[in-house]
Scaffold this motif. Sequence first.
Motif, PDB file in Angstrom:
ATOM      1  N   LEU A  80       0.821  -1.223   0.000  1.00  0.00           N
ATOM      2  CA  LEU A  80       0.000   0.000   0.000  1.00  0.00           C
ATOM      3  C   LEU A  80       0.853   1.270   0.000  1.00  0.00           C
ATOM      4  CD1 LEU A  80      -2.663  -1.033   2.686  1.00  0.00           C
ATOM      5  CD2 LEU A  80      -2.969  -0.992   0.215  1.00  0.00           C
ATOM      6  N   ASN A  81       2.175   1.096   0.091  1.00  0.00           N
ATOM      7  CA  ASN A  81       3.117   2.231   0.160  1.00  0.00           C
ATOM      8  C   ASN A  81       2.862   3.096   1.398  1.00  0.00           C
ATOM      9  OD1 ASN A  81       5.321   3.656  -0.712  1.00  0.00           O
ATOM     10  ND2 ASN A  81       4.156   4.988  -2.091  1.00  0.00           N
ATOM     11  N   LEU A 122      -7.077  10.309   2.821  1.00  0.00           N
ATOM     12  CA  LEU A 122      -7.367   9.276   1.815  1.00  0.00           C
ATOM     13  C   LEU A 122      -7.344   9.865   0.402  1.00  0.00           C
ATOM     14  CD1 LEU A 122     -10.240   7.149   3.426  1.00  0.00           C
ATOM     15  CD2 LEU A 122      -7.848   6.493   3.105  1.00  0.00           C
ATOM     16  N   TYR A 123      -7.883  11.079   0.251  1.00  0.00           N
ATOM     17  CA  TYR A 123      -7.865  11.752  -1.061  1.00  0.00           C
ATOM     18  C   TYR A 123      -6.424  11.948  -1.531  1.00  0.00           C
ATOM     19  CZ  TYR A 123      -7.961  15.478  -4.511  1.00  0.00           C
ATOM     20  OH  TYR A 123      -7.758  16.220  -5.647  1.00  0.00           O
ATOM     21  N   TYR A 152      -3.814  10.272  -0.568  1.00  0.00           N
ATOM     22  CA  TYR A 152      -3.207   8.961  -0.839  1.00  0.00           C
ATOM     23  C   TYR A 152      -3.603   8.439  -2.217  1.00  0.00           C
ATOM     24  CZ  TYR A 152      -2.373   3.951  -0.630  1.00  0.00           C
ATOM     25  OH  TYR A 152      -1.973   2.681  -0.928  1.00  0.00           O
ATOM     26  N   PHE A 153      -4.901   8.517  -2.544  1.00  0.00           N
ATOM     27  CA  PHE A 153      -5.356   7.987  -3.840  1.00  0.00           C
ATOM     28  C   PHE A 153      -4.924   8.883  -5.012  1.00  0.00           C
ATOM     29  CE2 PHE A 153      -8.563   5.761  -1.114  1.00  0.00           C
ATOM     30  CZ  PHE A 153      -8.168   4.472  -1.449  1.00  0.00           C
ATOM     31  N   LYS A 154      -4.681  10.133  -4.719  1.00  0.00           N
ATOM     32  CA  LYS A 154      -4.236  11.067  -5.762  1.00  0.00           C
ATOM     33  C   LYS A 154      -2.757  10.848  -6.101  1.00  0.00           C
ATOM     34  CE  LYS A 154      -4.692  15.160  -8.036  1.00  0.00           C
ATOM     35  NZ  LYS A 154      -5.647  15.405  -9.114  1.00  0.00           N
ATOM     36  N   GLY A 197      -0.628   8.345  -4.356  1.00  0.00           N
ATOM     37  CA  GLY A 197      -0.124   7.007  -4.079  1.00  0.00           C
ATOM     38  C   GLY A 197       0.833   6.915  -2.907  1.00  0.00           C
ATOM     39  N   THR A 198       0.913   7.957  -2.106  1.00  0.00           N
ATOM     40  CA  THR A 198       1.790   7.940  -0.937  1.00  0.00           C
ATOM     41  C   THR A 198       1.277   8.902   0.132  1.00  0.00           C
ATOM     42  OG1 THR A 198       4.077   8.244  -0.172  1.00  0.00           O
ATOM     43  CG2 THR A 198       3.315   9.748  -1.877  1.00  0.00           C
ATOM     44  N   THR A 199       1.658   8.625   1.369  1.00  0.00           N
ATOM     45  CA  THR A 199       1.351   9.564   2.469  1.00  0.00           C
ATOM     46  C   THR A 199       2.645  10.006   3.156  1.00  0.00           C
ATOM     47  OG1 THR A 199       0.933   7.626   3.882  1.00  0.00           O
ATOM     48  CG2 THR A 199      -0.998   8.744   2.948  1.00  0.00           C
ATOM     49  N   CYS A 229      -8.590  20.409   1.350  1.00  0.00           N
ATOM     50  CA  CYS A 229      -7.731  19.639   2.270  1.00  0.00           C
ATOM     51  C   CYS A 229      -7.303  20.502   3.449  1.00  0.00           C
ATOM     52  CB  CYS A 229      -6.498  19.107   1.536  1.00  0.00           C
ATOM     53  SG  CYS A 229      -6.858  17.751   0.405  1.00  0.00           S
TER      54      CYS A 229
END
Length: 421
Positions: A68-69, A180-181, A183-185, A187-189, A207
Motif C-alpha cells: 500500500l506504500n 485518503l484523497y 493517498y489515492f491522488k 499514491g503515498t502519504t 484539504c
Amino acid sequence: MLLYLIILPLIGCVILTFTPKTQIKFILNFSLFWSLLILNACVLLFFSFNTTTTQFQFLEKYNWFSTLNVNLILGIDGLALIMILLTAFLMPACILLCWNKSLTNQAKEYCIAFFFLESILFAVFSSLDLLIFYILFEAVLIPMYLLIGFYGSRERRIRSSYMLFLYTLVSSIIFFVSILYIYFKFGTTDYLVLKTIQLDPFAEKLCWCAFFLSFAVKMPLVPFHIWLPEAHCEAPTSGSVILAGILLKLGGFGFLRYSIGLFPDSSAYFTPFIFLVSILGIVYASITTIQQIDLKKIIAYSSVGHMGVVTIGLFSAAPQSIIGSIFLMVSHGLVSGALFLCIGILYERYHTRVIKYYSGILTTMPIFATFFTIFTMANIGLPGTSGFVGEFLTLLGAFKVNLYVAFFATTGVILSAAYAL
C-alpha cells in the motif's frame, strides 16, 4: 534512536502490567525512576541534535504495508524535539501526583495509562507519514478518555470524557477523508514526498479546511472549545496538567507541520479568516474567564485565549511571530501545568475550587501563595517571565503583518491581567 525512545515507555507499561497490584511502593518508585530515565534519554537526544541544519534528523524507515506504500517513517526537526522534551519533562510530575493517598490504590493502572500516552505522543511528534500520524493523533484520545472517566474528580466526568471523544472524532473523520484523497491522488502519504508535490488550488483549499477543523478542535479555537473547560474541570490534576501542557500543543504542532508545511498557498489564502477566529477567541475567552468562579475554569478558558495568540503567530508568516508562538506554546505548557498543580494541591485540602473560599490564603500558606503568584504573573505575560517573551515576539511579528490584528490581539494581554489579578 527514535524507535527506542517510543518503545521505552511501552517497556514500562509491560513491567507494570506484570507487577502485582499490591506492590504499591514498587509501582510508585519504579514509575518515577522510569519516567526520569525516559527524560534522560530525551536530554541525550537533545545533545545529539544538530542545530546547524533545518533538515529532519534521526530519519528511520520501516516497511509496514509495502504493498500500500504506507510506511513507518520517523524523524524530528527542532519543533518536534522541543515537544518531545516538554512531554518527557511533564511526565515525572504527573507520575508524582499518584503518590497521593487517594490514588495509591489505583497507581498501577494510572501509571500504565501515562506511559502509554507518553509513547503515543513521542510517536506523534516523530512520525513523518500522514496516515500513521492520523492513527497516533487519534490514539492519544484513548488514555485521556480513561484518565478523565476513571480518575475524574466529580460526577460529570463521564459526560466530559464523551464530549472530548465526540468533538475530536467528528472533526477527525473529515481529516481522515482528506488524507485518503491525498493517498489515492499521489499514491503515498510520506510527508517528505508530499512537500515536493503541488495540489490543484481548489483541492488544496478543501484539504486545508479538513486539516484546520481537526487541529482547531485539538487546540482548541473558538467555537470548537466547548469540550475543554468541561474536560479540565472533571479531569484529575495530572490529567489537566498533561491536557494543557501537551495535548493542546498537538493543534499548534499540526498547523505548523502539516497545514502550513503542506499547503502554504491555502494557508496564506485563509490567513485573514484565521486572524478573525483567533481575535474572537482571545476576546471571547478572556471576557468569559473574568466571569468564572471555578479556579480550573479560569485556567481552562485562559488557555483558549493563549492558543488564539499562538495561532495568530503561526499564520503571521513573520519569523519573529513563528518563533514567539513556539516559545509561547512551551511557556504555556509549563506555566498552565504549574497552575493546575497548584489548584490540585488546594483541591486536595479544601475539596472546593470556588475562589471566595480561598480568601486570606497568604497567611496560612505563604510559600505556596508566592509560587502561585509567580506562575499567575507568567500566565499574564509579565516582563521577566517566559510568557512575556513568547507574547512579545508573537505580537511584534503580527504588528509587522497587520496593525489591527496586533492591536486586537494585545487586548487579550490587558484582559488576562484583569482575570488573573
